[in-house]
Motif scaffolding. Sequence first.
Motif, short mmCIF file in Angstrom:
data_model
loop_
_atom_site.label_atom_id
_atom_site.label_comp_id
_atom_site.label_asym_id
_atom_site.label_seq_id
_atom_site.Cartn_x
_atom_site.Cartn_y
_atom_site.Cartn_z
N LYS A 1 0.83 -1.20 0.00
CA LYS A 1 0.00 0.00 0.00
C LYS A 1 0.87 1.25 0.00
O LYS A 1 0.55 2.26 -0.64
N ALA A 2 1.99 1.19 0.72
CA ALA A 2 2.87 2.35 0.81
C ALA A 2 3.46 2.72 -0.55
O ALA A 2 3.51 3.90 -0.92
N SER A 3 3.91 1.72 -1.32
CA SER A 3 4.51 2.03 -2.62
C SER A 3 3.47 2.65 -3.55
O SER A 3 3.79 3.56 -4.32
N ALA A 4 2.24 2.16 -3.49
CA ALA A 4 1.19 2.71 -4.34
C ALA A 4 0.80 4.12 -3.89
O ALA A 4 0.57 5.01 -4.71
N LEU A 5 0.71 4.32 -2.59
CA LEU A 5 0.34 5.64 -2.07
C LEU A 5 1.41 6.69 -2.39
O LEU A 5 1.09 7.86 -2.62
N GLU A 6 2.65 6.28 -2.41
CA GLU A 6 3.71 7.22 -2.78
C GLU A 6 3.53 7.65 -4.24
O GLU A 6 3.76 8.82 -4.58
N ARG A 7 3.10 6.74 -5.07
CA ARG A 7 2.81 7.08 -6.46
C ARG A 7 1.65 8.08 -6.52
O ARG A 7 1.72 9.07 -7.27
N VAL A 8 0.60 7.82 -5.76
CA VAL A 8 -0.56 8.73 -5.74
C VAL A 8 -0.15 10.10 -5.19
O VAL A 8 -0.56 11.14 -5.71
N ARG A 9 0.64 10.10 -4.14
CA ARG A 9 1.10 11.37 -3.55
C ARG A 9 1.81 12.22 -4.59
O ARG A 9 1.61 13.44 -4.68
N GLY A 10 2.67 11.57 -5.38
CA GLY A 10 3.38 12.29 -6.41
C GLY A 10 2.44 12.87 -7.46
O GLY A 10 2.63 14.00 -7.92
N GLU A 11 1.43 12.09 -7.85
CA GLU A 11 0.48 12.58 -8.84
C GLU A 11 -0.33 13.77 -8.32
O GLU A 11 -0.66 14.69 -9.06
N LEU A 12 -0.66 13.73 -7.04
CA LEU A 12 -1.46 14.81 -6.44
C LEU A 12 -0.61 16.01 -6.05
O LEU A 12 -1.15 17.10 -5.80
N GLY A 13 0.70 15.82 -5.94
CA GLY A 13 1.55 16.92 -5.53
C GLY A 13 1.43 17.29 -4.07
O GLY A 13 1.67 18.44 -3.68
N VAL A 14 1.07 16.33 -3.25
CA VAL A 14 0.94 16.57 -1.81
C VAL A 14 2.31 16.39 -1.14
O VAL A 14 2.99 15.38 -1.38
#
Length: 290
Positions: free
Chosen positions: A213-226
């Motif tokens: 879940k962490a690896s995927a969330l890091e990808r999402v975080r990057g896409e959102l710019g958070v």
Amino acid sequence: MNRSRTRAAHGVTGSPAPSPGVVPWLVALDIDGTLVTYDEVLSDAARDAVADVRAAGHHVVLASGRSLISMTPLAAELKIDEGWIVASNGAVVARLDPAAQEGYVLEHVETFDPEPALRLLREHLPEARYAVEDVGIGFRLTEHFPDGELQGKHEIVDFEELWAGDVTRVVVRAPGRTSADFHRLAEAVGLEDVTYAVGWSAWMDIAPMGVTKASALERVRGELGVPAERTIAVGDGANDIDMLRWAARGVAMGHASEPVRSAADEVTAGIEGDGVVAVLRSVLDSRPHG
């Protein structure tokens, strides 16, 4: 061997714009035992808290071991029709899009060859039930799982057909065993080139190496710019440990096991006490936490 495919993201946040000067939080929520009870009950308080956090312009991302097709109905119940979902313990990242035919777009999918792990586990657990996930469709299984545990279309196949192609996830279920048995087995057989997590029941999820879940969330975080320091994660299971460590603020549910609690920065109330609600409300009112 891991294989992945990625689509370009489209900048959809799935949440209203925050007030000027407010930096949005990315709030990652486990589902079972965190957002909903093990009997699939979503409380009104949790539903309202999610809605209020999103209305304030923050990003609520459902992150679960569940398959994508079993997560989208909950997203709909929460009135989340745009935003991001992390499914299959991180092997599947989807962007909800009401204009898409299925209501979502697959943005990133990690797959692997399940044959080595399946053969090894079958030697030690011949009585277990085995399944592999077909994203957006359902599962191919050696025999049916207990009712309600796997969603989508179920196709019973011979054991050797489980590795007819690369998959995102393998599920192993042995109702006569315990989660402790599974932990001991995983350590004894030395599963290699995969990532595994043992559930609260006699259940094991196997994913591509390094996929969580962490690896995927890091990808999402990057896409959102958070910013990394604006991340919160709430969970209760062994498959949440990496996610809790990844977040700037990792919160374990009160009923979680000691290893899960130790991985978190703080502990909230258990599922029966709607502990996730207190965490969500704290995003809105800036109460001190910890």
